[in-house]
Design a protein around this motif. Sequence first.
Motif, PDB file in Angstrom:
ATOM      1  N   ILE A 220       0.837  -1.201   0.000  1.00 57.21           N
ATOM      2  CA  ILE A 220       0.000   0.000   0.000  1.00 57.21           C
ATOM      3  C   ILE A 220       0.873   1.253   0.000  1.00 57.21           C
ATOM      4  O   ILE A 220       0.592   2.226  -0.693  1.00 57.21           O
ATOM      5  N   GLU A 221       1.955   1.234   0.752  1.00 59.06           N
ATOM      6  CA  GLU A 221       2.871   2.374   0.745  1.00 59.06           C
ATOM      7  C   GLU A 221       3.456   2.590  -0.644  1.00 59.06           C
ATOM      8  O   GLU A 221       3.626   3.721  -1.101  1.00 59.06           O
ATOM      9  N   ARG A 222       3.765   1.520  -1.323  1.00 58.26           N
ATOM     10  CA  ARG A 222       4.300   1.614  -2.684  1.00 58.26           C
ATOM     11  C   ARG A 222       3.289   2.292  -3.601  1.00 58.26           C
ATOM     12  O   ARG A 222       3.638   3.134  -4.435  1.00 58.26           O
ATOM     13  N   LEU A 223       2.031   1.928  -3.445  1.00 57.51           N
ATOM     14  CA  LEU A 223       0.977   2.513  -4.259  1.00 57.51           C
ATOM     15  C   LEU A 223       0.833   3.998  -3.968  1.00 57.51           C
ATOM     16  O   LEU A 223       0.541   4.802  -4.859  1.00 57.51           O
ATOM     17  N   GLY A 224       1.087   4.395  -2.724  1.00 56.54           N
ATOM     18  CA  GLY A 224       0.947   5.791  -2.341  1.00 56.54           C
ATOM     19  C   GLY A 224       1.991   6.719  -2.923  1.00 56.54           C
ATOM     20  O   GLY A 224       1.877   7.941  -2.786  1.00 56.54           O
ATOM     21  N   ARG A 225       3.013   6.183  -3.573  1.00 60.13           N
ATOM     22  CA  ARG A 225       4.024   7.030  -4.212  1.00 60.13           C
ATOM     23  C   ARG A 225       3.518   7.650  -5.517  1.00 60.13           C
ATOM     24  O   ARG A 225       4.123   8.587  -6.043  1.00 60.13           O
ATOM     25  N   ASN A 226       2.434   7.112  -6.045  1.00 66.58           N
ATOM     26  CA  ASN A 226       1.859   7.665  -7.272  1.00 66.58           C
ATOM     27  C   ASN A 226       1.143   8.979  -6.986  1.00 66.58           C
ATOM     28  O   ASN A 226       0.699   9.232  -5.864  1.00 66.58           O
ATOM     29  N   SER A 227       1.012   9.796  -7.987  1.00 64.90           N
ATOM     30  CA  SER A 227       0.263  11.043  -7.861  1.00 64.90           C
ATOM     31  C   SER A 227      -1.214  10.724  -7.670  1.00 64.90           C
ATOM     32  O   SER A 227      -1.826  10.039  -8.494  1.00 64.90           O
ATOM     33  N   LEU A 228      -1.804  11.219  -6.596  1.00 64.37           N
ATOM     34  CA  LEU A 228      -3.221  10.974  -6.356  1.00 64.37           C
ATOM     35  C   LEU A 228      -4.080  11.614  -7.437  1.00 64.37           C
ATOM     36  O   LEU A 228      -4.992  10.986  -7.981  1.00 64.37           O
ATOM     37  N   VAL A 229      -3.791  12.857  -7.757  1.00 63.29           N
ATOM     38  CA  VAL A 229      -4.591  13.566  -8.756  1.00 63.29           C
ATOM     39  C   VAL A 229      -4.328  13.003 -10.147  1.00 63.29           C
ATOM     40  O   VAL A 229      -5.260  12.709 -10.901  1.00 63.29           O
ATOM     41  N   GLY A 230      -3.063  12.831 -10.512  1.00 66.47           N
ATOM     42  CA  GLY A 230      -2.726  12.367 -11.851  1.00 66.47           C
ATOM     43  C   GLY A 230      -3.202  10.961 -12.141  1.00 66.47           C
ATOM     44  O   GLY A 230      -3.576  10.642 -13.277  1.00 66.47           O
ATOM     45  N   THR A 231      -3.212  10.100 -11.120  1.00 67.22           N
ATOM     46  CA  THR A 231      -3.692   8.736 -11.312  1.00 67.22           C
ATOM     47  C   THR A 231      -5.207   8.693 -11.418  1.00 67.22           C
ATOM     48  O   THR A 231      -5.761   7.952 -12.226  1.00 67.22           O
ATOM     49  N   THR A 232      -5.870   9.478 -10.608  1.00 74.03           N
ATOM     50  CA  THR A 232      -7.332   9.434 -10.551  1.00 74.03           C
ATOM     51  C   THR A 232      -7.970  10.189 -11.704  1.00 74.03           C
ATOM     52  O   THR A 232      -8.939   9.728 -12.307  1.00 74.03           O
TER      53      THR A 232
ATOM     54  N   ARG B 219      -1.957   7.650   1.444  1.00 72.24           N
ATOM     55  CA  ARG B 219      -2.210   7.946   0.035  1.00 72.24           C
ATOM     56  C   ARG B 219      -2.583   6.673  -0.720  1.00 72.24           C
ATOM     57  O   ARG B 219      -3.446   6.698  -1.621  1.00 72.24           O
ATOM     58  N   GLY B 220      -1.944   5.563  -0.361  1.00 73.00           N
ATOM     59  CA  GLY B 220      -2.289   4.294  -0.992  1.00 73.00           C
ATOM     60  C   GLY B 220      -3.722   3.903  -0.690  1.00 73.00           C
ATOM     61  O   GLY B 220      -4.448   3.411  -1.566  1.00 73.00           O
ATOM     62  N   TRP B 221      -4.121   4.122   0.552  1.00 75.00           N
ATOM     63  CA  TRP B 221      -5.521   3.852   0.920  1.00 75.00           C
ATOM     64  C   TRP B 221      -6.466   4.705   0.077  1.00 75.00           C
ATOM     65  O   TRP B 221      -7.518   4.228  -0.372  1.00 75.00           O
ATOM     66  N   ALA B 222      -6.108   5.981  -0.134  1.00 72.77           N
ATOM     67  CA  ALA B 222      -6.961   6.887  -0.895  1.00 72.77           C
ATOM     68  C   ALA B 222      -7.125   6.407  -2.337  1.00 72.77           C
ATOM     69  O   ALA B 222      -8.234   6.444  -2.896  1.00 72.77           O
ATOM     70  N   LEU B 223      -6.024   5.951  -2.956  1.00 73.92           N
ATOM     71  CA  LEU B 223      -6.128   5.458  -4.336  1.00 73.92           C
ATOM     72  C   LEU B 223      -7.004   4.204  -4.403  1.00 73.92           C
ATOM     73  O   LEU B 223      -7.804   4.050  -5.336  1.00 73.92           O
ATOM     74  N   LEU B 224      -6.851   3.316  -3.445  1.00 72.33           N
ATOM     75  CA  LEU B 224      -7.693   2.124  -3.431  1.00 72.33           C
ATOM     76  C   LEU B 224      -9.162   2.507  -3.287  1.00 72.33           C
ATOM     77  O   LEU B 224     -10.024   1.908  -3.936  1.00 72.33           O
ATOM     78  N   ARG B 225      -9.440   3.486  -2.464  1.00 73.59           N
ATOM     79  CA  ARG B 225     -10.828   3.908  -2.308  1.00 73.59           C
ATOM     80  C   ARG B 225     -11.371   4.497  -3.610  1.00 73.59           C
ATOM     81  O   ARG B 225     -12.540   4.287  -3.953  1.00 73.59           O
TER      82      ARG B 225
ATOM     83  N   LEU C  58       3.542   5.917 -15.503  1.00 71.90           N
ATOM     84  CA  LEU C  58       4.378   7.087 -15.215  1.00 71.90           C
ATOM     85  C   LEU C  58       4.082   7.647 -13.826  1.00 71.90           C
ATOM     86  O   LEU C  58       4.315   8.811 -13.551  1.00 71.90           O
ATOM     87  N   MET C  59       3.540   6.784 -12.955  1.00 67.84           N
ATOM     88  CA  MET C  59       3.195   7.152 -11.581  1.00 67.84           C
ATOM     89  C   MET C  59       2.169   8.281 -11.524  1.00 67.84           C
ATOM     90  O   MET C  59       2.031   8.973 -10.514  1.00 67.84           O
ATOM     91  N   GLY C  60       1.439   8.465 -12.607  1.00 73.24           N
ATOM     92  CA  GLY C  60       0.397   9.473 -12.639  1.00 73.24           C
ATOM     93  C   GLY C  60       0.888  10.867 -12.956  1.00 73.24           C
ATOM     94  O   GLY C  60       0.093  11.806 -13.011  1.00 73.24           O
ATOM     95  N   PHE C  61       2.201  11.030 -13.175  1.00 73.82           N
ATOM     96  CA  PHE C  61       2.747  12.355 -13.468  1.00 73.82           C
ATOM     97  C   PHE C  61       2.839  12.561 -14.977  1.00 73.82           C
ATOM     98  O   PHE C  61       3.080  11.634 -15.732  1.00 73.82           O
ATOM     99  N   ARG C  62       2.719  13.812 -15.400  1.00 73.21           N
ATOM    100  CA  ARG C  62       2.734  14.127 -16.814  1.00 73.21           C
ATOM    101  C   ARG C  62       3.870  15.084 -17.173  1.00 73.21           C
ATOM    102  O   ARG C  62       4.633  14.847 -18.095  1.00 73.21           O
ATOM    103  N   ASN C  63       3.958  16.189 -16.423  1.00 74.28           N
ATOM    104  CA  ASN C  63       4.860  17.269 -16.815  1.00 74.28           C
ATOM    105  C   ASN C  63       6.120  17.367 -15.972  1.00 74.28           C
ATOM    106  O   ASN C  63       6.934  18.257 -16.180  1.00 74.28           O
TER     107      ASN C  63
ATOM    108  N   ALA D  43       8.689  13.363  -7.132  1.00 76.00           N
ATOM    109  CA  ALA D  43       9.683  13.611  -6.097  1.00 76.00           C
ATOM    110  C   ALA D  43       9.638  12.471  -5.077  1.00 76.00           C
ATOM    111  O   ALA D  43       8.768  12.436  -4.213  1.00 76.00           O
ATOM    112  N   ILE D  44      10.513  11.511  -5.231  1.00 73.83           N
ATOM    113  CA  ILE D  44      10.553  10.364  -4.331  1.00 73.83           C
ATOM    114  C   ILE D  44      11.371  10.740  -3.106  1.00 73.83           C
ATOM    115  O   ILE D  44      12.569  11.036  -3.189  1.00 73.83           O
ATOM    116  N   ARG D  45      10.714  10.770  -1.948  1.00 75.46           N
ATOM    117  CA  ARG D  45      11.379  11.206  -0.738  1.00 75.46           C
ATOM    118  C   ARG D  45      11.914  10.003   0.041  1.00 75.46           C
ATOM    119  O   ARG D  45      11.422   8.914  -0.087  1.00 75.46           O
TER     120      ARG D  45
END
Length: 281
Positions: free
Chosen positions: A1-13, A223-229, A270-275, A279-281
């Motif tokens: 789930i943490e891995r999934l949360g690295r994606n952009s929430l807005v860009g993926t959704t 964030r991973g939970w949010a994408l799953l929801r 592309l992890m939901g990013f376009r432009n 930023a992997i922290r």
Amino acid sequence: IERLGRNSLVGTTVRDAARLPAHLVADEHHADWAGQKGYVATTVGGGCVLGVALTAAADDVHLQEAYGVFAAEARDVDPQYTPETVNTDGWAATRNAFLAWFPRIVVVLCFLHGFLKLRDRCRKARDLHRRVWEVYRATTAEEFRRLMTAFQQWCATQTWAASVQEMLEKLWNKTESYVVAYAHPGCHRTSNAVDRPMNRLCRLMYASRGVHGHQDSSEFRLRGWALLRNFRPYARRSNRPRVHDSPAHRLNGKRYHEHWLHNLMVSTSLMGFRNRKPAIR
């Protein structure tokens, strides 16, 4: 789930920039974070959770940084994105954070929070509760003002405890703040849109006895939970098929695959990013 949360929430959704919601709802959920108090700044739009950020305080500086994550991801989808309204509970730091990122946004005050503060002081006053919601159901700004004035006059004929009278006066004094919503059709007049997913988030954190670990790993999990929801299918409630399978399907009006998990995996391209690079922290 943490891995999934690295994606952009807005860009993926949100796959199409034109589908970015014009009306948002935002609030902070209190969380037990590694034995300390934390806040989960949550942004919802179009029925989907589009922003989740964990922060140590609910002041201007911390909330501006937290909501800035949503702002950055949304502008990666559309650099010119400027939402029309955001509904908040009246917390000044929340309002200031959105105005800092979107100077032209209109902040709409949540009517539900005003009612709840009143209800908590007189739970058995059912007639009072009913009259409050009759004011809310006004269809125009003029009707809202008229009903609020009539409601105030009716309250003057009753006897209330000091705590109830205080909340009534606050409700009347915020009339013009509530009226703002009528100038923006389609905006959220209450915070229900964010309260419902936050109720599920509350259950998640209760089951795990709070949020543990560093800020990054804890936030990625949320964030991973949010994408799953956003992508998991709706529960079946009747024998009739649903028009949309999930909140993301409803927001986008389309899907890449019939299976929700395949649809999610394709959306994370592309992890939901376009432009910009993530930023992997």
